[in-house]
Design a protein around this motif. Structure first.
Motif, PDB file in Angstrom:
ATOM      1  N   VAL A 127       6.254 -19.704  -1.042  1.00  0.00           N
ATOM      2  CA  VAL A 127       7.413 -18.903  -0.650  1.00  0.00           C
ATOM      3  C   VAL A 127       7.178 -18.464   0.785  1.00  0.00           C
ATOM      4  O   VAL A 127       6.128 -17.899   1.096  1.00  0.00           O
ATOM      5  CB  VAL A 127       7.562 -17.668  -1.566  1.00  0.00           C
ATOM      6  CG1 VAL A 127       8.785 -16.844  -1.152  1.00  0.00           C
ATOM      7  CG2 VAL A 127       7.653 -18.093  -3.023  1.00  0.00           C
ATOM      8  N   ILE A 128       8.131 -18.765   1.686  1.00  0.00           N
ATOM      9  CA  ILE A 128       7.935 -18.309   3.065  1.00  0.00           C
ATOM     10  C   ILE A 128       8.893 -17.188   3.455  1.00  0.00           C
ATOM     11  O   ILE A 128       8.624 -16.446   4.381  1.00  0.00           O
ATOM     12  CB  ILE A 128       8.008 -19.467   4.093  1.00  0.00           C
ATOM     13  CG1 ILE A 128       9.323 -20.230   3.942  1.00  0.00           C
ATOM     14  CG2 ILE A 128       6.836 -20.428   3.961  1.00  0.00           C
ATOM     15  CD1 ILE A 128       9.692 -20.942   5.217  1.00  0.00           C
ATOM     16  N   VAL A 129      10.016 -17.065   2.717  1.00  0.00           N
ATOM     17  CA  VAL A 129      10.888 -15.912   2.949  1.00  0.00           C
ATOM     18  C   VAL A 129      11.137 -15.229   1.598  1.00  0.00           C
ATOM     19  O   VAL A 129      11.596 -15.865   0.645  1.00  0.00           O
ATOM     20  CB  VAL A 129      12.242 -16.324   3.582  1.00  0.00           C
ATOM     21  CG1 VAL A 129      13.153 -15.104   3.726  1.00  0.00           C
ATOM     22  CG2 VAL A 129      12.020 -16.990   4.926  1.00  0.00           C
ATOM     23  N   LEU A 130      10.788 -13.960   1.543  1.00  0.00           N
ATOM     24  CA  LEU A 130      10.933 -13.179   0.315  1.00  0.00           C
ATOM     25  C   LEU A 130      12.423 -12.948   0.045  1.00  0.00           C
ATOM     26  O   LEU A 130      13.180 -12.663   0.964  1.00  0.00           O
ATOM     27  CB  LEU A 130      10.237 -11.828   0.555  1.00  0.00           C
ATOM     28  CG  LEU A 130       9.794 -10.999  -0.631  1.00  0.00           C
ATOM     29  CD1 LEU A 130       8.670 -11.696  -1.384  1.00  0.00           C
ATOM     30  CD2 LEU A 130       9.322  -9.630  -0.135  1.00  0.00           C
ATOM     31  N   LEU A 143       9.942  -7.050  -3.505  1.00  0.00           N
ATOM     32  CA  LEU A 143       8.890  -6.392  -2.732  1.00  0.00           C
ATOM     33  C   LEU A 143       7.674  -7.314  -2.668  1.00  0.00           C
ATOM     34  O   LEU A 143       7.330  -7.947  -3.668  1.00  0.00           O
ATOM     35  CB  LEU A 143       8.446  -5.113  -3.443  1.00  0.00           C
ATOM     36  CG  LEU A 143       9.309  -3.872  -3.303  1.00  0.00           C
ATOM     37  CD1 LEU A 143       8.774  -2.802  -4.261  1.00  0.00           C
ATOM     38  CD2 LEU A 143       9.295  -3.365  -1.868  1.00  0.00           C
ATOM     39  N   LEU A 144       7.003  -7.321  -1.523  1.00  0.00           N
ATOM     40  CA  LEU A 144       5.788  -8.116  -1.375  1.00  0.00           C
ATOM     41  C   LEU A 144       4.599  -7.316  -1.914  1.00  0.00           C
ATOM     42  O   LEU A 144       4.405  -6.162  -1.540  1.00  0.00           O
ATOM     43  CB  LEU A 144       5.585  -8.452   0.111  1.00  0.00           C
ATOM     44  CG  LEU A 144       4.325  -9.236   0.455  1.00  0.00           C
ATOM     45  CD1 LEU A 144       4.342 -10.607  -0.191  1.00  0.00           C
ATOM     46  CD2 LEU A 144       4.187  -9.373   1.974  1.00  0.00           C
ATOM     47  N   LEU A 145       3.784  -7.947  -2.784  1.00  0.00           N
ATOM     48  CA  LEU A 145       2.678  -7.205  -3.407  1.00  0.00           C
ATOM     49  C   LEU A 145       1.289  -7.660  -2.965  1.00  0.00           C
ATOM     50  O   LEU A 145       0.335  -6.897  -3.032  1.00  0.00           O
ATOM     51  CB  LEU A 145       2.752  -7.330  -4.937  1.00  0.00           C
ATOM     52  CG  LEU A 145       4.051  -6.931  -5.639  1.00  0.00           C
ATOM     53  CD1 LEU A 145       3.856  -7.018  -7.150  1.00  0.00           C
ATOM     54  CD2 LEU A 145       4.486  -5.539  -5.236  1.00  0.00           C
ATOM     55  N   ALA A 146       1.155  -8.932  -2.546  1.00  0.00           N
ATOM     56  CA  ALA A 146      -0.190  -9.429  -2.201  1.00  0.00           C
ATOM     57  C   ALA A 146      -0.115 -10.630  -1.275  1.00  0.00           C
ATOM     58  O   ALA A 146       0.898 -11.333  -1.229  1.00  0.00           O
ATOM     59  CB  ALA A 146      -0.943  -9.799  -3.480  1.00  0.00           C
ATOM     60  N   GLU A 147      -1.224 -10.855  -0.537  1.00  0.00           N
ATOM     61  CA  GLU A 147      -1.295 -12.003   0.383  1.00  0.00           C
ATOM     62  C   GLU A 147      -2.699 -12.596   0.369  1.00  0.00           C
ATOM     63  O   GLU A 147      -3.640 -11.997  -0.150  1.00  0.00           O
ATOM     64  CB  GLU A 147      -0.961 -11.549   1.815  1.00  0.00           C
ATOM     65  CG  GLU A 147      -1.981 -10.549   2.367  1.00  0.00           C
ATOM     66  CD  GLU A 147      -1.784 -10.188   3.849  1.00  0.00           C
ATOM     67  OE1 GLU A 147      -0.682 -10.420   4.382  1.00  0.00           O
ATOM     68  OE2 GLU A 147      -2.750  -9.668   4.428  1.00  0.00           O
ATOM     69  N   SER A 148      -2.823 -13.800   0.985  1.00  0.00           N
ATOM     70  CA  SER A 148      -4.150 -14.361   1.268  1.00  0.00           C
ATOM     71  C   SER A 148      -4.118 -14.803   2.730  1.00  0.00           C
ATOM     72  O   SER A 148      -3.070 -14.735   3.377  1.00  0.00           O
ATOM     73  CB  SER A 148      -4.439 -15.558   0.356  1.00  0.00           C
ATOM     74  OG  SER A 148      -3.593 -16.643   0.684  1.00  0.00           O
ATOM     75  N   ILE A 180       2.790 -14.825   1.028  1.00  0.00           N
ATOM     76  CA  ILE A 180       3.494 -14.293  -0.148  1.00  0.00           C
ATOM     77  C   ILE A 180       2.793 -14.784  -1.415  1.00  0.00           C
ATOM     78  O   ILE A 180       3.110 -15.818  -1.973  1.00  0.00           O
ATOM     79  CB  ILE A 180       4.992 -14.671  -0.116  1.00  0.00           C
ATOM     80  CG1 ILE A 180       5.611 -14.127   1.193  1.00  0.00           C
ATOM     81  CG2 ILE A 180       5.714 -14.117  -1.351  1.00  0.00           C
ATOM     82  CD1 ILE A 180       7.067 -14.492   1.400  1.00  0.00           C
ATOM     83  N   GLN A 181       1.794 -14.018  -1.833  1.00  0.00           N
ATOM     84  CA  GLN A 181       0.996 -14.389  -3.014  1.00  0.00           C
ATOM     85  C   GLN A 181       1.520 -13.722  -4.273  1.00  0.00           C
ATOM     86  O   GLN A 181       1.266 -14.210  -5.373  1.00  0.00           O
ATOM     87  CB  GLN A 181      -0.473 -13.978  -2.812  1.00  0.00           C
ATOM     88  CG  GLN A 181      -1.272 -14.909  -1.921  1.00  0.00           C
ATOM     89  CD  GLN A 181      -1.648 -16.212  -2.611  1.00  0.00           C
ATOM     90  OE1 GLN A 181      -1.405 -16.401  -3.795  1.00  0.00           O
ATOM     91  NE2 GLN A 181      -2.203 -17.134  -1.844  1.00  0.00           N
ATOM     92  N   ALA A 182       2.203 -12.585  -4.116  1.00  0.00           N
ATOM     93  CA  ALA A 182       2.733 -11.897  -5.295  1.00  0.00           C
ATOM     94  C   ALA A 182       3.948 -11.085  -4.889  1.00  0.00           C
ATOM     95  O   ALA A 182       4.012 -10.556  -3.776  1.00  0.00           O
ATOM     96  CB  ALA A 182       1.675 -10.984  -5.903  1.00  0.00           C
TER      97      ALA A 182
END
Lengths: 315, 191
Positions: B135-138, B143-148, B153-155
């Protein structure tokens, strides 16, 4: 949570209802097929025949030990040496999927011959969840054709029975412990055997090389585990790469093949992390292999990939 | 007993999702993604997991009847990998092939505190990945919850409905807090 005792009870019940006549179990001597055999033996007793096929791609002394085990478990059994048949079938075959399918097909033809002779209608296999998941279907991609699922020929006459189909290795081990089987902690060994631990054509000569290398890797790692130097890996073995590299032996040029050492941690083979083998253990493996197989092997490498992106076995 | 079904989108780890739920004593079953919503609804399920799978959500926008489930469900849904990507696309987000696909071991960083789905999970933890798209655009309502490091957009979760998406795989043994995340999801389904 998985309850091994309930599972055993239910499975014996199901096998009793499902199997009307005589059945044969494809018996490799590993945890999955041994568990299936013991469950089936409890369910249908004398109507079960365990068949072990020596494909020529077994590990050192493996088939002899399996024969002993079938006797110890008081199974009705047949032992078939089909080495030559398998070597012939795999001549000039390099593609891993072709190897797996030929081996799967060969197994079935052998079982069918036994079945016809002995009036058997059912084939019991120790298939577990990752076997059918990775073999793929209309919905799932084929990662590799496990010989006992994706390697089955389409026109199979025997009726298939797979008592462990929905469970994973760690759960099979729980069942094996409750059944009191001494092989409960044995490392997995693939049905196609050493044939898929040789990249390229699996000739009898190459098989001898990888067999010895696997034996050394197993011994060295098991000793290290016994001494408390490392955690027991899920699986540990050698792979023969028929690529030649330059070495030096007694001031003379050497030009031999490569052995890759593979060891991974996992509970179910669906994901794996490569094992943390201490330097001194790697050292021992390297020296032993190059000294024992000096004329064939002059380079040893350690595989440091996880699953994904790789898989446990190389093919 | 809470009842959560797993929608099979053809993932290698669909059966692992089923197993993790079963180990948590959830009443669970794997169902094909061609199942009608009405059929699921009539079985009185408390939640749904949309599995991952080989379909490339970054290239096409098809994932069985997952769209119908997302549109009609009044119970929690957890989308994993392809399921997460499809959820993002369905609600107006954008999914593309990853510049740097992730496979195997990755460090996850949580971006918000007190999120129920991540209760008991440390700010940084090891998760296992296997994806070609991301996913590159939420979507707007999420809501964005996590990243690496290589996947921002990891969660995600919906602001108003109990819909959750995870790019990583909580169902595999090597994801450190995987079972905890399923436990949290099961708790959300009990409500």
């Amino acid at each position: 949570m998985f309850d091994a005792e309930k599972f055993i009870e239910k499975t014996i019940d199901t096998l009793q209802t499902e199997i009307k006549g005589r059945a044969l179990i494809a018996f490799s001597g590993g945890v999955d097929s041994t568990c299936s055999a013991v469950l089936a033996n409890k369910a249908i007793g004398d109507r079960l025949i365990a068949v072990h096929v020596d494909t020529g791609y077994m590990r050192k002394n493996e088939s002899i030990n399996v024969k002993k085990m079938m006797e110890e478990l008081s199974l009705n059994h047949r032992f078939i040496d089909a080495s030559q048949e398998f070597y012939n079938a795999l001549k000039d075959v390099k593609d891993p999927e072709k190897k797996r399918k030929i081996i799967g097909g060969n197994f079935i033809r052998i079982f069918e011959r036994v079945a016809e002779k002995e009036g058997i209608e059912y084939l019991i296999q120790g298939t577990i969840a990752p076997d059918w998941i990775e073999s793929g279907n209309h919905l799932r991609d084929t990662i590799k054709s496990h010989h006992n699922v994706g390697g089955l020929p389409e026109n199979m006459k025997l009726k298939l029975v797979e008592p462990l189909r929905e469970i994973y290795k760690d759960e099979v081990r729980k069942v094996a412990r409750v059944l009191g089987l001494k092989i409960s902690e044995r490392q997995p060994f693939p049905g196609p055997g050493l044939a898929i631990r040789i990249i390229g054509e699996a000739t009898p000569e190459r098989t001898d090389v990888v067999r010895e290398a696997c034996y050394i890797v197993e011994n060295e790692i098991e000793h290290a585990v016994d001494k408390g130097l490392m955690e027991k890996p899920w699986q540990y073995f050698a792979v023969l790469l028929p690529v030649r590299t330059v070495g030096v032996h007694g001031d003379k040029r050497a030009y031999g093949n490569i052995i890759a050492v593979r060891a991974v941690q996992s509970i179910d083979a669906m994901t794996c992390a490569y094992s943390d083998i201490p330097q001194e253990v790697l050292d021992g493996i390297s020296t032993k292999i190059t000294n024992t197989l000096g004329n064939k092997i002059n380079r040893i490498v350690y595989d440091i990939t996880n699953k994904p992106p790789s898989t446990v076995e190389w093919e | 007993m809470v009842r959560i079904y797993v929608i099979d989108n053809g993932g290698q780890w669909t059966h692992r999702e089923w197993r993790t739920l079963r180990d948590l004593d959830v009443d669970t079953k794997i169902v094909p993604n061609t199942t009608d919503f009405q059929e699921l609804y009539s079985e009185e399920i408390d939640g749904l997991v949309l599995s991952g799978g080989a379909p490339r959500i970054g290239l096409t926008n098809r994932l069985g009847k997952c769209g119908e489930y997302l549109e009609k469900a009044d119970f929690p849904i957890l989308g994993i990998c392809a399921g997460h990507q499809f959820m993002a696309r369905f609600f107006g987000g954008e999914v593309k092939p990853s510049k740097i696909p992730e496979f195997g071991k990755i460090e996850l960083t949580l971006l918000r505190e007190d999120e129920e789905i991540f209760e008991g999970v440390t700010k940084k933890s090891i998760v296992w990945e296997s994806h070609n798209d991301e996913v590159i655009v939420l979507p707007k309502k999420f809501l964005l919850l996590a990243e690496s490091e290589n996947c921002k957009i990891q969660a995600m979760r919906h602001k108003g409905k109990p819909l959750y998406g995870l790019q990583f795989h909580p169902e595999v043994e090597h994801t450190a807090y995987g079972e905890q995340i399923f436990k949290n999801f099961a708790n959300l389904c009990k409500k």
